[in-house]
Design a protein around this motif. Sequence first.
Motif, PDB file in Angstrom:
ATOM      1  N   MET A   2       0.856  -1.170   0.000  1.00 39.05           N
ATOM      2  CA  MET A   2       0.000   0.000   0.000  1.00 39.05           C
ATOM      3  C   MET A   2       0.907   1.239   0.000  1.00 39.05           C
ATOM      4  N   THR A   3       0.601   2.169  -0.847  1.00 45.24           N
ATOM      5  CA  THR A   3       1.410   3.381  -0.905  1.00 45.24           C
ATOM      6  C   THR A   3       1.021   4.322   0.228  1.00 45.24           C
ATOM      7  N   ARG A   4       1.863   5.291   0.450  1.00 45.15           N
ATOM      8  CA  ARG A   4       1.594   6.277   1.505  1.00 45.15           C
ATOM      9  C   ARG A   4       0.292   7.036   1.208  1.00 45.15           C
ATOM     10  N   HIS A   5       0.085   7.377  -0.066  1.00 49.41           N
ATOM     11  CA  HIS A   5      -1.126   8.094  -0.474  1.00 49.41           C
ATOM     12  C   HIS A   5      -2.371   7.247  -0.211  1.00 49.41           C
ATOM     13  N   GLU A   6      -2.310   5.952  -0.556  1.00 49.79           N
ATOM     14  CA  GLU A   6      -3.454   5.060  -0.325  1.00 49.79           C
ATOM     15  C   GLU A   6      -3.750   4.925   1.162  1.00 49.79           C
ATOM     16  N   ALA A   7      -2.709   4.823   1.970  1.00 46.74           N
ATOM     17  CA  ALA A   7      -2.908   4.718   3.417  1.00 46.74           C
ATOM     18  C   ALA A   7      -3.547   5.985   3.970  1.00 46.74           C
ATOM     19  N   THR A   8      -3.091   7.138   3.505  1.00 40.89           N
ATOM     20  CA  THR A   8      -3.658   8.411   3.959  1.00 40.89           C
ATOM     21  C   THR A   8      -5.116   8.519   3.548  1.00 40.89           C
ATOM     22  N   GLU A   9      -5.422   8.132   2.321  1.00 38.81           N
ATOM     23  CA  GLU A   9      -6.814   8.170   1.852  1.00 38.81           C
ATOM     24  C   GLU A   9      -7.705   7.244   2.689  1.00 38.81           C
ATOM     25  N   ARG A  10      -7.196   6.089   3.029  1.00 37.84           N
ATOM     26  CA  ARG A  10      -7.971   5.136   3.832  1.00 37.84           C
ATOM     27  C   ARG A  10      -8.263   5.720   5.216  1.00 37.84           C
ATOM     28  N   VAL A  11      -7.282   6.326   5.834  1.00 39.03           N
ATOM     29  CA  VAL A  11      -7.475   6.931   7.158  1.00 39.03           C
ATOM     30  C   VAL A  11      -8.473   8.075   7.077  1.00 39.03           C
ATOM     31  N   HIS A  12      -8.367   8.912   6.069  1.00 40.26           N
ATOM     32  CA  HIS A  12      -9.265  10.061   5.931  1.00 40.26           C
ATOM     33  C   HIS A  12     -10.698   9.659   5.573  1.00 40.26           C
ATOM     34  N   SER A  13     -10.872   8.470   5.011  1.00 47.65           N
ATOM     35  CA  SER A  13     -12.217   8.033   4.642  1.00 47.65           C
ATOM     36  C   SER A  13     -12.995   7.473   5.833  1.00 47.65           C
ATOM     37  N   GLN A  14     -12.312   7.239   6.950  1.00 49.06           N
ATOM     38  CA  GLN A  14     -12.974   6.664   8.123  1.00 49.06           C
ATOM     39  C   GLN A  14     -13.676   7.749   8.932  1.00 49.06           C
ATOM     40  N   TRP A  15     -14.713   7.311   9.665  1.00 49.09           N
ATOM     41  CA  TRP A  15     -15.434   8.231  10.536  1.00 49.09           C
ATOM     42  C   TRP A  15     -14.587   8.561  11.760  1.00 49.09           C
ATOM     43  N   ASP A  16     -14.948   9.647  12.398  1.00 47.96           N
ATOM     44  CA  ASP A  16     -14.334  10.011  13.670  1.00 47.96           C
ATOM     45  C   ASP A  16     -14.715   8.952  14.712  1.00 47.96           C
ATOM     46  N   VAL A  17     -13.776   8.554  15.533  1.00 48.95           N
ATOM     47  CA  VAL A  17     -14.001   7.511  16.531  1.00 48.95           C
ATOM     48  C   VAL A  17     -15.127   7.896  17.489  1.00 48.95           C
ATOM     49  N   ARG A  18     -15.194   9.162  17.863  1.00 50.39           N
ATOM     50  CA  ARG A  18     -16.254   9.590  18.789  1.00 50.39           C
ATOM     51  C   ARG A  18     -17.629   9.430  18.156  1.00 50.39           C
ATOM     52  N   LEU A  19     -17.728   9.691  16.864  1.00 49.48           N
ATOM     53  CA  LEU A  19     -18.996   9.529  16.160  1.00 49.48           C
ATOM     54  C   LEU A  19     -19.383   8.051  16.075  1.00 49.48           C
ATOM     55  N   LYS A  20     -18.389   7.183  15.833  1.00 47.51           N
ATOM     56  CA  LYS A  20     -18.660   5.748  15.815  1.00 47.51           C
ATOM     57  C   LYS A  20     -19.172   5.279  17.175  1.00 47.51           C
ATOM     58  N   ALA A  21     -18.532   5.734  18.242  1.00 46.07           N
ATOM     59  CA  ALA A  21     -18.945   5.333  19.590  1.00 46.07           C
ATOM     60  C   ALA A  21     -20.337   5.857  19.902  1.00 46.07           C
ATOM     61  N   GLU A  22     -20.622   7.088  19.512  1.00 44.88           N
ATOM     62  CA  GLU A  22     -21.958   7.664  19.736  1.00 44.88           C
ATOM     63  C   GLU A  22     -23.028   6.851  19.024  1.00 44.88           C
ATOM     64  N   ARG A  23     -22.739   6.472  17.809  1.00 46.59           N
ATOM     65  CA  ARG A  23     -23.705   5.680  17.033  1.00 46.59           C
ATOM     66  C   ARG A  23     -23.910   4.312  17.674  1.00 46.59           C
ATOM     67  N   CYS A  24     -22.839   3.713  18.115  1.00 47.37           N
ATOM     68  CA  CYS A  24     -22.920   2.395  18.758  1.00 47.37           C
ATOM     69  C   CYS A  24     -23.738   2.473  20.041  1.00 47.37           C
ATOM     70  N   LEU A  25     -23.470   3.453  20.875  1.00 41.80           N
ATOM     71  CA  LEU A  25     -24.170   3.569  22.158  1.00 41.80           C
ATOM     72  C   LEU A  25     -25.625   3.992  21.993  1.00 41.80           C
ATOM     73  N   ALA A  26     -25.976   4.542  20.844  1.00 40.42           N
ATOM     74  CA  ALA A  26     -27.369   4.939  20.600  1.00 40.42           C
ATOM     75  C   ALA A  26     -28.265   3.743  20.350  1.00 40.42           C
ATOM     76  N   ARG A  27     -27.669   2.586  20.116  1.00 41.95           N
ATOM     77  CA  ARG A  27     -28.456   1.365  19.867  1.00 41.95           C
ATOM     78  C   ARG A  27     -28.992   0.864  21.196  1.00 41.95           C
ATOM     79  N   LYS A  28     -30.259   1.097  21.422  1.00 41.24           N
ATOM     80  CA  LYS A  28     -30.864   0.699  22.693  1.00 41.24           C
ATOM     81  C   LYS A  28     -32.084  -0.156  22.464  1.00 41.24           C
TER      82      LYS A  28
END
Length: 105
Positions: free
Chosen positions: A1-27
């Motif tokens: 994987m090139t450096r550019h591809e790795a950077t693109e992959r990281v930038h395409s992910q959601w913010d961890v806090r948003l992921k946790a908020e979404r997960c905890l909203a499942r009630k």
Amino acid sequence: MTRHEATERVHSQWDVRLKAERCLARKEGEEARGLVIWNDGDKEELRREVGLVMEKVRRTSPRWWSWVCLLVPPVGFAAASWQLVRNLLDSWAWKRRRKMEKAKL
């Protein structure tokens, strides 16, 4: 994987806090169905956290149910299908709530 591809992959992910908020909203009632494990400590702290979460999972899903799903494939398929529908409904509800929150701003 090139450096550019790795950077693109990281930038395409959601913010961890948003992921946790979404997960905890499942009630379901007052019991949360989503569990979050924060991995910002040392290995021993992570091990303890995983142990606590696995204990919660074991309490909510008895071992006999796993055997039934394994030994009677139609039951396992029905359970997996039902869970997929629930996940989709949860996802749509969460997106709707986020949209309403943004509309209030």
